[in-house]
Write a protein that holds these residues in place. Structure first.
Motif, PDB file in Angstrom:
ATOM      1  N   GLN A   1      11.899  -8.313  16.730  1.00 43.32           N
ATOM      2  CA  GLN A   1      10.490  -8.250  16.356  1.00 43.32           C
ATOM      3  C   GLN A   1      10.163  -7.024  15.513  1.00 43.32           C
ATOM      4  OE1 GLN A   1       8.131 -10.665  16.777  1.00 43.32           O
ATOM      5  NE2 GLN A   1       9.986 -11.786  17.341  1.00 43.32           N
ATOM      6  N   TYR A   2      11.139  -6.140  15.325  1.00 44.51           N
ATOM      7  CA  TYR A   2      10.919  -4.910  14.570  1.00 44.51           C
ATOM      8  C   TYR A   2      11.937  -4.708  13.450  1.00 44.51           C
ATOM      9  CZ  TYR A   2       7.793  -4.041  18.408  1.00 44.51           C
ATOM     10  OH  TYR A   2       6.772  -4.183  19.329  1.00 44.51           O
ATOM     11  N   ALA A   3      13.047  -5.405  13.489  1.00 41.71           N
ATOM     12  CA  ALA A   3      14.126  -5.136  12.536  1.00 41.71           C
ATOM     13  C   ALA A   3      14.650  -6.396  11.867  1.00 41.71           C
ATOM     14  CB  ALA A   3      15.280  -4.405  13.239  1.00 41.71           C
ATOM     15  N   SER A   4      13.820  -7.424  11.751  1.00 37.11           N
ATOM     16  CA  SER A   4      14.250  -8.695  11.169  1.00 37.11           C
ATOM     17  C   SER A   4      13.402  -9.039   9.953  1.00 37.11           C
ATOM     18  CB  SER A   4      14.105  -9.815  12.204  1.00 37.11           C
ATOM     19  OG  SER A   4      12.726 -10.040  12.488  1.00 37.11           O
ATOM     20  N   GLY A   5      13.765 -10.130   9.274  1.00 37.17           N
ATOM     21  CA  GLY A   5      12.968 -10.611   8.160  1.00 37.17           C
ATOM     22  C   GLY A   5      11.562 -10.979   8.577  1.00 37.17           C
TER      23      GLY A   5
ATOM     24  N   LEU B   1       3.402 -13.982   0.777  1.00 35.17           N
ATOM     25  CA  LEU B   1       4.477 -12.987   0.746  1.00 35.17           C
ATOM     26  C   LEU B   1       5.653 -13.414   1.613  1.00 35.17           C
ATOM     27  CD1 LEU B   1       5.051 -10.122  -0.416  1.00 35.17           C
ATOM     28  CD2 LEU B   1       4.187  -9.207   1.752  1.00 35.17           C
ATOM     29  N   THR B   2       6.872 -13.260   1.110  1.00 32.83           N
ATOM     30  CA  THR B   2       8.085 -13.607   1.843  1.00 32.83           C
ATOM     31  C   THR B   2       9.032 -12.416   1.894  1.00 32.83           C
ATOM     32  OG1 THR B   2       9.312 -14.369  -0.115  1.00 32.83           O
ATOM     33  CG2 THR B   2       7.901 -15.988   1.008  1.00 32.83           C
ATOM     34  N   GLY B   3      10.011 -12.505   2.779  1.00 38.66           N
ATOM     35  CA  GLY B   3      11.008 -11.453   2.883  1.00 38.66           C
ATOM     36  C   GLY B   3      11.780 -11.220   1.599  1.00 38.66           C
ATOM     37  N   PRO B   4      12.316 -12.283   0.964  1.00 38.49           N
ATOM     38  CA  PRO B   4      13.031 -12.078  -0.302  1.00 38.49           C
ATOM     39  C   PRO B   4      12.162 -11.434  -1.380  1.00 38.49           C
ATOM     40  CG  PRO B   4      13.594 -14.214   0.617  1.00 38.49           C
ATOM     41  CD  PRO B   4      12.494 -13.655   1.473  1.00 38.49           C
TER      42      PRO B   4
END
Length: 323
Positions: free
Chosen positions: A178-182, A215-218
């Motif tokens: 929940q803190y270090a993922s996409g 907005l997305t991770g990539p």
């Protein structure tokens, strides 16, 4: 053992390939995943494997499945994104194809691919994190995959790092993923944009969008690699969480090498440097213990397929056979 088939079962696609003893993929095929049907998913797996078996001398099949897999590497006990509950997948596929089949957790399979043929092929002790939408994890110790008493060890993304923190899909709160993922990267990026931050507005402009919901991770990763300050800060913050979590994991497993893979690892140094700095800062007894090396995964999206195929060559653990 000669040629085996590796099958990577995702939420939308089943990828299958013929793999030799050197980890080289020959023929490939794929099927859509009927995620809401256990029978349909098993049938699609069998269909993909049968296509390859018809053209090659295959000795075994390995299946990488997202979920809890029993210690005898046959039953999917639970899958969060597929209709598998105590599903005897290995037996079903083996009976249909008349060939030995082993089932492995997908993160374990991907980690084994990196251990056997990729970034960790020269070590015996490895910790691997796959940082994508969530976080998958695996541990290899003394050259053996750590599975635990029931086959469900090394769910590293669900180590609690913030008591009472963000709710996780596993039902708990404050898990590392929940803190270090996409997913965390996107959540924080959207929150900044919705707050009216000028820097975040500039990031949206770099991404070619105006609505934070798009907005997305990539997008954030690409903006960071282009030098956008807000995106860089978001990735560095994620790397800090990752490094602090890995410091705790290193005290438990004492790896020689930490391998980072998954889609978020495309940020490369933007992620890795902040993770290593945080790791070195909080590692307990850091002046009196050997430190593991950090590296990026090498096999990309093929890691799970290659790892599952190689694990199909290996006998079940002794403790599993004795149960």
């Amino acid at each position: 053992m000669g040629l085996t088939i590796g099958i990577d079962v995702g939420g939308t696609k089943i990828a299958a390939g013929v793999v030799d003893e050197h980890g080289t993929i020959g023929a490939r095929t794929h099927r859509d995943t009927p995620a809401d049907s256990a029978d349909g998913t098993a049938a699609a797996i069998c269909d993909a494997a049968a296509e390859l078996i018809a053209e090659h001398e295959i000795e075994a099949v390995g299946i990488g499945a997202a979920g809890f897999v029993s210690s005898d590497r046959s039953t999917v006990l639970f899958a969060p994104n597929l209709a598998w509950r105590d599903e005897p997948l290995g037996a079903r596929v083996s009976e249909t194809l008349n060939i030995p089949v082993v089932v492995e957790n997908d993160a374990n399979a991907a980690a084994w691919g990196e251990f056997a043929f990729g970034a960790a092929k020269d070590v015996e002790h490895m910790l691997c994190l796959t940082v994508g939408t969530g976080i998958g994890g695996a541990v290899v110790s003394d050259g053996e995959m750590l599975r635990g008493a029931h086959g469900v060890a090394a769910e590293l993304g669900h180590m609690r790092v913030v008591p009472g923190g963000h709710r996780c899909g596993c039902g708990s709160r404050g898990c590392l993923e929940q803190y270090a993922s996409g997913r965390a990267l996107v959540r924080e990026g959207r929150a900044q944009a919705e707050s009216g931050s000028i820097a975040a507005a500039q990031m949206l402009s770099v991404c070619g969008i105006t609505d934070p919901a798009q907005l997305t991770g990539p997008m954030i990763t690409e903006a960071a690699m282009a030098g956008d300050p807000c995106a860089v800060e978001l990735l560095e913050d994620l790397g800090r969480w990752l490094g602090e979590g890995l410091a705790s994991l290193a005290t438990m497993f004492d790896p020689t090498l930490i391998v980072i893979g998954g889609g978020v690892s495309a940020a490369r140094d933007l992620l890795m440097k902040s993770a290593e700095i945080a790791f070195e800062k909080v590692l307990p007894a850091k002046s009196n213990r050997p430190h593991p090396t950090f590296t990026l995964a090498l096999l990309g999206n093929d890691a799970g397929l290659i790892g599952a195929a190689d694990l199909a060559r290996r006998p079940a653990p002794v403790q599993a056979l004795a149960r």
